[in-house]
Design a protein around this motif. Structure first.
Motif, PDB file in Angstrom:
ATOM      1  N   TYR A   1       0.839  -1.201   0.000  1.00 61.47           N
ATOM      2  CA  TYR A   1       0.000   0.000   0.000  1.00 61.47           C
ATOM      3  C   TYR A   1       0.870   1.246   0.000  1.00 61.47           C
ATOM      4  CZ  TYR A   1      -3.851  -3.099   1.079  1.00 61.47           C
ATOM      5  OH  TYR A   1      -4.783  -4.097   1.019  1.00 61.47           O
TER       6      TYR A   1
ATOM      7  N   LEU B   1       0.764   4.259   1.577  1.00 60.69           N
ATOM      8  CA  LEU B   1       0.079   4.900   2.696  1.00 60.69           C
ATOM      9  C   LEU B   1       0.750   6.217   3.059  1.00 60.69           C
ATOM     10  CD1 LEU B   1      -0.371   1.671   4.817  1.00 60.69           C
ATOM     11  CD2 LEU B   1      -2.106   2.815   3.438  1.00 60.69           C
TER      12      LEU B   1
ATOM     13  N   ASN C   1      -1.228   7.046  14.935  1.00 55.01           N
ATOM     14  CA  ASN C   1      -2.444   7.497  14.268  1.00 55.01           C
ATOM     15  C   ASN C   1      -2.176   8.580  13.224  1.00 55.01           C
ATOM     16  OD1 ASN C   1      -4.289   5.770  15.703  1.00 55.01           O
ATOM     17  ND2 ASN C   1      -3.813   7.031  17.479  1.00 55.01           N
TER      18      ASN C   1
ATOM     19  N   ASN D   1      -2.191   7.454   7.716  1.00 53.63           N
ATOM     20  CA  ASN D   1      -3.507   7.273   7.112  1.00 53.63           C
ATOM     21  C   ASN D   1      -3.558   5.864   6.529  1.00 53.63           C
ATOM     22  OD1 ASN D   1      -5.863   7.233   5.674  1.00 53.63           O
ATOM     23  ND2 ASN D   1      -5.362   8.980   4.378  1.00 53.63           N
TER      24      ASN D   1
ATOM     25  N   SER E   1      -6.329   4.265   5.578  1.00 52.89           N
ATOM     26  CA  SER E   1      -7.642   4.054   4.957  1.00 52.89           C
ATOM     27  C   SER E   1      -7.677   2.951   3.900  1.00 52.89           C
ATOM     28  CB  SER E   1      -8.172   5.355   4.366  1.00 52.89           C
ATOM     29  OG  SER E   1      -8.366   6.299   5.384  1.00 52.89           O
ATOM     30  N   PRO E   2      -6.749   2.896   2.934  1.00 51.56           N
ATOM     31  CA  PRO E   2      -6.825   1.825   1.934  1.00 51.56           C
ATOM     32  C   PRO E   2      -6.627   0.429   2.548  1.00 51.56           C
ATOM     33  CG  PRO E   2      -5.333   3.567   1.207  1.00 51.56           C
ATOM     34  CD  PRO E   2      -5.676   3.858   2.631  1.00 51.56           C
TER      35      PRO E   2
ATOM     36  N   VAL F   1      -7.289  -0.438   5.718  1.00 50.70           N
ATOM     37  CA  VAL F   1      -8.478  -0.713   6.533  1.00 50.70           C
ATOM     38  C   VAL F   1      -9.646  -1.109   5.637  1.00 50.70           C
ATOM     39  CG1 VAL F   1     -10.181   0.306   8.099  1.00 50.70           C
ATOM     40  CG2 VAL F   1      -7.747   0.768   8.444  1.00 50.70           C
ATOM     41  N   LYS F   2      -9.813  -0.399   4.535  1.00 51.38           N
ATOM     42  CA  LYS F   2     -10.906  -0.698   3.606  1.00 51.38           C
ATOM     43  C   LYS F   2     -10.799  -2.133   3.083  1.00 51.38           C
ATOM     44  CE  LYS F   2     -12.994   0.851  -0.709  1.00 51.38           C
ATOM     45  NZ  LYS F   2     -12.924   1.779  -1.829  1.00 51.38           N
TER      46      LYS F   2
ATOM     47  N   GLU G   1     -11.657  -4.554   5.900  1.00 50.91           N
ATOM     48  CA  GLU G   1     -13.105  -4.590   6.132  1.00 50.91           C
ATOM     49  C   GLU G   1     -13.814  -5.446   5.076  1.00 50.91           C
ATOM     50  OE1 GLU G   1     -14.024  -0.423   8.454  1.00 50.91           O
ATOM     51  OE2 GLU G   1     -13.841  -0.356   6.265  1.00 50.91           O
TER      52      GLU G   1
ATOM     53  N   ASP H   1      -7.351   2.908  14.126  1.00 53.03           N
ATOM     54  CA  ASP H   1      -8.199   2.385  13.059  1.00 53.03           C
ATOM     55  C   ASP H   1      -8.101   0.863  12.916  1.00 53.03           C
ATOM     56  OD1 ASP H   1      -8.935   4.981  12.535  1.00 53.03           O
ATOM     57  OD2 ASP H   1      -7.704   5.169  10.723  1.00 53.03           O
TER      58      ASP H   1
END
Length: 177
Positions: free
Chosen positions: A42, A44, A61, A64, A66-67, A69-70, A73, A95
């Motif tokens: 990634y 990041l 924290n 980031n 987000s990719p 974590v996405k 999920e 996260d």
């Protein structure tokens, strides 16, 4: 998939060159019905200056994720029994904390990790580039390694000696799971 049965998420953490990717791959191969995510795949966003980040108190924290974590999920909605994460931050990122079922820290001696990292990252580099990397490690970079030993390692559920063979490390992790 039965909503009550969620995959067991195993985070594999270590310092750079500590064996995260190798152990994640081999553990994924040994676990039935599993999938792996690799942190280094990634792009990041994180602190531009790691030394400045360390001086500010090393807040994980600030990254980031987000990719990452996405994708995790999404995997959690699929019928896997295990998800293995090559993830250096273990429980230290807000996260990710709630997703992790079991965290492993591979405690690899700094000299071995640095040698592995040098072989991995500088195999096609000039002597000057390798020397510059060594100077940076001794003057500043080592602090990042030591920081992980003081924050990530103590938060792990299981710590394994990273100087052992990959097969032995995977066997020890499987015994814990």
């Amino acid at each position: 998939m039965d909503e009550a049965k969620k995959p067991i998420v195993i985070a594999i953490a270590s310092i750079s060159g500590g064996g995260k990717t190798t152990i994640t791959k081999k553990l994924n191969e040994r676990l039935p019905n599993s999938k792996a995510l690799y942190f280094d795949e990634y792009d990041l966003e994180g602190p531009e200056n790691v030394i400045g980040w360390l001086n500010r108190g090393n807040d994980y924290n600030e990254w980031n994720l987000s990719p990452f974590v996405k994708d995790l999920e999404k995997l959690l909605t699929e019928p896997f029994d295990y998800i293995v994460l090559d993830f250096p931050f273990s429980y230290r990122h807000a996260d990710m904390h709630s997703f992790i079922s079991f965290s492993v820290f591979i405690d690899t001696p700094l000299d071995i990790a640095f040698a592995r990292r040098t072989i991995r990252d500088f195999q096609h580099s000039s002597t000057e580039e390798i020397m510059e990397a060594m100077k940076h490690y001794t003057s500043q970079g080592r602090r990042g390694y030591l920081e992980m030993l003081s924050t990530i390692k103590p938060s792990a559920d299981f710590v394994v000696d990273g100087s052992q063979s990959a097969a032995r490390i995977v066997s020890l992790i499987l015994e814990q799971i």
